[in-house]
Write a protein that holds these residues in place. Structure first.
Motif, PDB file in Angstrom:
ATOM      1  N   ALA A   1       0.826  -1.206   0.000  1.00 48.43           N
ATOM      2  CA  ALA A   1       0.000   0.000   0.000  1.00 48.43           C
ATOM      3  C   ALA A   1       0.858   1.253   0.000  1.00 48.43           C
ATOM      4  CB  ALA A   1      -0.929  -0.008   1.216  1.00 48.43           C
ATOM      5  N   VAL A   2       1.950   1.242   0.745  1.00 50.92           N
ATOM      6  CA  VAL A   2       2.835   2.406   0.795  1.00 50.92           C
ATOM      7  C   VAL A   2       3.518   2.632  -0.548  1.00 50.92           C
ATOM      8  CG1 VAL A   2       4.961   3.307   1.809  1.00 50.92           C
ATOM      9  CG2 VAL A   2       3.214   2.305   3.279  1.00 50.92           C
ATOM     10  N   VAL A   3       4.039   1.566  -1.136  1.00 48.85           N
ATOM     11  CA  VAL A   3       4.708   1.680  -2.439  1.00 48.85           C
ATOM     12  C   VAL A   3       3.723   2.158  -3.506  1.00 48.85           C
ATOM     13  CG1 VAL A   3       5.925   0.430  -4.258  1.00 48.85           C
ATOM     14  CG2 VAL A   3       6.416  -0.076  -1.863  1.00 48.85           C
ATOM     15  N   CYS A   4       2.537   1.547  -3.545  1.00 51.73           N
ATOM     16  CA  CYS A   4       1.524   1.952  -4.525  1.00 51.73           C
ATOM     17  C   CYS A   4       1.077   3.386  -4.286  1.00 51.73           C
ATOM     18  CB  CYS A   4       0.317   1.016  -4.450  1.00 51.73           C
ATOM     19  SG  CYS A   4       0.604  -0.641  -5.096  1.00 51.73           S
ATOM     20  N   GLY A   5       0.933   3.764  -3.024  1.00 47.77           N
ATOM     21  CA  GLY A   5       0.477   5.114  -2.711  1.00 47.77           C
ATOM     22  C   GLY A   5       1.448   6.173  -3.190  1.00 47.77           C
ATOM     23  N   ILE A   6       2.741   5.951  -2.976  1.00 48.39           N
ATOM     24  CA  ILE A   6       3.745   6.922  -3.413  1.00 48.39           C
ATOM     25  C   ILE A   6       3.790   7.007  -4.931  1.00 48.39           C
ATOM     26  CG2 ILE A   6       6.224   7.393  -3.479  1.00 48.39           C
ATOM     27  CD1 ILE A   6       6.411   6.337  -0.642  1.00 48.39           C
ATOM     28  N   LEU A   7       3.827   5.852  -5.596  1.00 51.31           N
ATOM     29  CA  LEU A   7       3.882   5.864  -7.060  1.00 51.31           C
ATOM     30  C   LEU A   7       2.621   6.464  -7.663  1.00 51.31           C
ATOM     31  CD1 LEU A   7       5.388   5.078  -9.653  1.00 51.31           C
ATOM     32  CD2 LEU A   7       4.287   2.827  -9.499  1.00 51.31           C
ATOM     33  N   SER A   8       1.481   6.258  -7.018  1.00 48.75           N
ATOM     34  CA  SER A   8       0.217   6.739  -7.573  1.00 48.75           C
ATOM     35  C   SER A   8       0.189   8.258  -7.725  1.00 48.75           C
ATOM     36  CB  SER A   8      -0.954   6.289  -6.691  1.00 48.75           C
ATOM     37  OG  SER A   8      -0.942   6.960  -5.439  1.00 48.75           O
ATOM     38  N   CYS A   9       0.970   8.961  -6.921  1.00 49.94           N
ATOM     39  CA  CYS A   9       1.003  10.427  -7.024  1.00 49.94           C
ATOM     40  C   CYS A   9       1.505  10.847  -8.404  1.00 49.94           C
ATOM     41  CB  CYS A   9       1.880  11.013  -5.930  1.00 49.94           C
ATOM     42  SG  CYS A   9       1.270  10.740  -4.254  1.00 49.94           S
TER      43      CYS A   9
ATOM     44  N   GLY B   1      10.945   8.747 -18.064  1.00 50.31           N
ATOM     45  CA  GLY B   1       9.683   8.059 -18.315  1.00 50.31           C
ATOM     46  C   GLY B   1       9.858   6.550 -18.313  1.00 50.31           C
ATOM     47  N   ALA B   2      10.947   6.076 -18.935  1.00 54.74           N
ATOM     48  CA  ALA B   2      11.216   4.637 -18.960  1.00 54.74           C
ATOM     49  C   ALA B   2      11.492   4.098 -17.559  1.00 54.74           C
ATOM     50  CB  ALA B   2      12.397   4.352 -19.883  1.00 54.74           C
ATOM     51  N   LEU B   3      12.236   4.874 -16.765  1.00 58.39           N
ATOM     52  CA  LEU B   3      12.537   4.456 -15.392  1.00 58.39           C
ATOM     53  C   LEU B   3      11.270   4.411 -14.551  1.00 58.39           C
ATOM     54  CD1 LEU B   3      14.647   3.708 -13.284  1.00 58.39           C
ATOM     55  CD2 LEU B   3      15.007   6.153 -12.854  1.00 58.39           C
ATOM     56  N   LEU B   4      10.399   5.389 -14.741  1.00 64.66           N
ATOM     57  CA  LEU B   4       9.149   5.404 -13.990  1.00 64.66           C
ATOM     58  C   LEU B   4       8.255   4.235 -14.395  1.00 64.66           C
ATOM     59  CD1 LEU B   4       7.928   7.148 -11.776  1.00 64.66           C
ATOM     60  CD2 LEU B   4       6.756   8.483 -13.532  1.00 64.66           C
ATOM     61  N   LEU B   5       8.259   3.903 -15.669  1.00 60.69           N
ATOM     62  CA  LEU B   5       7.506   2.734 -16.127  1.00 60.69           C
ATOM     63  C   LEU B   5       8.080   1.445 -15.536  1.00 60.69           C
ATOM     64  CD1 LEU B   5       6.832   3.558 -19.897  1.00 60.69           C
ATOM     65  CD2 LEU B   5       5.142   3.356 -18.071  1.00 60.69           C
ATOM     66  N   GLY B   6       9.401   1.407 -15.420  1.00 63.96           N
ATOM     67  CA  GLY B   6      10.017   0.249 -14.789  1.00 63.96           C
ATOM     68  C   GLY B   6       9.597   0.109 -13.337  1.00 63.96           C
ATOM     69  N   MET B   7       9.519   1.238 -12.631  1.00 63.91           N
ATOM     70  CA  MET B   7       9.057   1.200 -11.245  1.00 63.91           C
ATOM     71  C   MET B   7       7.591   0.788 -11.173  1.00 63.91           C
ATOM     72  SD  MET B   7      11.726   1.768  -9.531  1.00 63.91           S
ATOM     73  CE  MET B   7      12.558   0.912 -10.900  1.00 63.91           C
ATOM     74  N   LEU B   8       6.806   1.209 -12.162  1.00 61.03           N
ATOM     75  CA  LEU B   8       5.409   0.789 -12.229  1.00 61.03           C
ATOM     76  C   LEU B   8       5.308  -0.728 -12.372  1.00 61.03           C
ATOM     77  CD1 LEU B   8       2.350   1.153 -12.609  1.00 61.03           C
ATOM     78  CD2 LEU B   8       2.787   1.704 -15.012  1.00 61.03           C
ATOM     79  N   ALA B   9       6.143  -1.280 -13.243  1.00 67.24           N
ATOM     80  CA  ALA B   9       6.133  -2.726 -13.453  1.00 67.24           C
ATOM     81  C   ALA B   9       6.468  -3.475 -12.166  1.00 67.24           C
ATOM     82  CB  ALA B   9       7.124  -3.093 -14.554  1.00 67.24           C
ATOM     83  N   LEU B  10       7.491  -3.019 -11.452  1.00 65.45           N
ATOM     84  CA  LEU B  10       7.881  -3.684 -10.211  1.00 65.45           C
ATOM     85  C   LEU B  10       6.834  -3.491  -9.114  1.00 65.45           C
ATOM     86  CD1 LEU B  10      11.696  -2.817 -10.079  1.00 65.45           C
ATOM     87  CD2 LEU B  10      10.635  -4.988 -10.737  1.00 65.45           C
ATOM     88  N   THR B  11       6.192  -2.328  -9.087  1.00 64.31           N
ATOM     89  CA  THR B  11       5.167  -2.069  -8.082  1.00 64.31           C
ATOM     90  C   THR B  11       3.959  -2.969  -8.285  1.00 64.31           C
ATOM     91  OG1 THR B  11       5.865   0.243  -7.923  1.00 64.31           O
ATOM     92  CG2 THR B  11       3.704  -0.299  -7.048  1.00 64.31           C
ATOM     93  N   VAL B  12       3.614  -3.212  -9.524  1.00 66.11           N
ATOM     94  CA  VAL B  12       2.511  -4.134  -9.818  1.00 66.11           C
ATOM     95  C   VAL B  12       2.833  -5.518  -9.263  1.00 66.11           C
ATOM     96  CG1 VAL B  12       1.335  -5.359 -11.678  1.00 66.11           C
ATOM     97  CG2 VAL B  12       1.654  -2.897 -11.826  1.00 66.11           C
TER      98      VAL B  12
END
Length: 285
Positions: A27-35, A179-190
Motif C-alpha cells: 500500500a505504501v509503495v503503490c500510494g507513493i507511485l500513484s502520485c 519516463g522509462a525508469l518510472l515505467l520500470g518502477m510501475l512494473a515492479l510495483t505491480v
C-alpha cells in the motif's frame, strides 16, 4: 469498562502478521507511485501492466519458480510492446495499451484453462495475501524496498518530468529516460501489489491513493505523505475487517480506499459549495 482484547486476536497468527506486513508495504509503495501516475495521466498504463503480467504469473506457477520472476518479465514485456506499437505505427497510445494488455491477459486465461490442476485462478486474479509465505514476504520487501529507494532518490526529477517534460529537458534531464525508469518502477510495483489484491484490483491501489491526495492538496510533497498513509490505513483496516467479517482481504482493502476517496470527494465538494454560498453577492450600482 469494555474488553477490547479481542481486537488483537488476529495478531496471534503468523499468517496474519505476514499478511499485515505485505499489505502495508504494498500500500505504501503503490500510494507513493500513484502520485506521479495521477499527475502524468498513466492510469490506463497501470491497468495495462497489471493485467498483462497474468501470463507470467501462470508460467511461474507451472514451472515452479517464484511468481515475481514471471510477473516482472511480462510487466517489462508489456511496457516494451506498448512503446513499440505506439512509436513504430500510427496507432495512438490508448489503442496500443488496449491491444497489448487485452492480448496478454487473454494469453494468461488460455494458459490457466489448459493447466487447471496446477494453477488457481482465484489466487492469481484476486490475490492470496493470507497465503503469503516467509519467502514471499522477503521477495516483496526486496522489490518494494528497491522501488521506494529509486522513487525517493529521483523524486525531484520525476516530479519535474510529471509537471513539465520540456522544462526538464531544458535543465539537462532526459525525459525519455525518466519516463522509462518510472515505467520500470510501475512494473515492479505491480509485482509487489499482486500478492495482496491480485491482477484485477492492482490498478485501484495504483490510482485511488494519489487521486484522493490530489483532492486534498495542491502541494506535491504533501501528496507523497497523504497517499501512502491512506493506503496503509486502508490495508490495516481492511485486514482487520476481513478477519472478523470473513470477507475478501484484497477486496476489502480496495473497498475502503474507494470509500475514503468518496468521502474526500464529497467533503471537498461541500467545502467548495459552502465557500461559494458564503461569498457576498455583488449589488448592482
Amino acid at each position: 469498562m469494555f474488553d477490547l482484547s479481542w481486537l488483537l486476536e488476529p495478531l496471534q497468527y503468523d499468517f496474519m502478521l505476514r499478511a499485515l506486513l505485505v499489505s502495508v508495504l504494498a500500500a505504501v509503495v503503490c500510494g507513493i507511485l500513484s502520485c506521479w501516475l495521477v499527475l502524468i495521466g498513466w492510469s490506463l498504463m497501470g491497468d495495462a501492466v497489471s493485467h498483462a503480467i497474468l501470463p507470467g504469473v501462470v508460467l511461474s506457477y507451472i514451472w515452479g519458480v517464484p511468481f515475481a520472476v514471471g510477473a516482472t518479465i511480462f510487466a517489462f514485456v508489456a511496457v516494451a510492446l506498448i512503446g513499440v506499437v505506439k512509436h513504430e505505427s500510427r496507432v495512438k497510445e490508448d489503442a496500443a495499451i488496449g491491444i497489448t494488455f487485452t492480448t496478454l491477459f487473454a494469453l494468461g486465461l488460455v494458459l490457466i484453462s489448459v493447466t487447471p490442476s496446477q494453477t488457481d485462478l482465484n489466487h492469481i486474479v484476486f490475490g492470496n495475501v493470507l497465503g503469503v509465505s516467509r519467502s514471499d514476504l522477503i521477495q516483496v520487501a526486496a522489490i518494494g524496498g528497491l522501488v521506494l529507494t529509486v522513487l525517493l532518490a529521483k523524486r525531484k526529477d520525476f516530479t519535474l518530468y510529471a509537471f513539465d517534460p520540456i522544462h526538464a529537458y531544458a535543465l539537462g534531464l532526459r525525459p525519455q529516460v525518466l519516463g522509462a525508469l518510472l515505467l520500470g518502477m510501475l512494473a515492479l510495483t505491480v509485482v509487489v501489489a499482486l500478492q495482496v489484491v491480485g491482477v484485477i484490483l492492482v490498478v485501484a491501489m495504483l490510482i485511488i491513493p494519489g487521486a484522493a491526495a490530489r483532492l486534498l492538496t495542491d502541494n506535491f510533497n504533501r501528496m507523497l505523505i497523504i497517499a501512502p498513509l491512506l493506503g496503509a490505513f486502508s490495508a490495516v483496516a481492511g485486514i482487520w475487517i476481513s478477519y472478523f467479517a470473513d470477507t475478501s482481504v484484497g477486496g476489502m482493502i480496495v473497498l475502503l480506499q474507494g470509500g475514503a476517496f468518496g468521502v474526500i470527494y464529497l467533503g471537498t465538494y461541500l467545502h467548495r459549495f459552502w465557500v461559494h454560498q458564503s461569498q457576498p453577492v455583488p449589488t448592482p450600482v
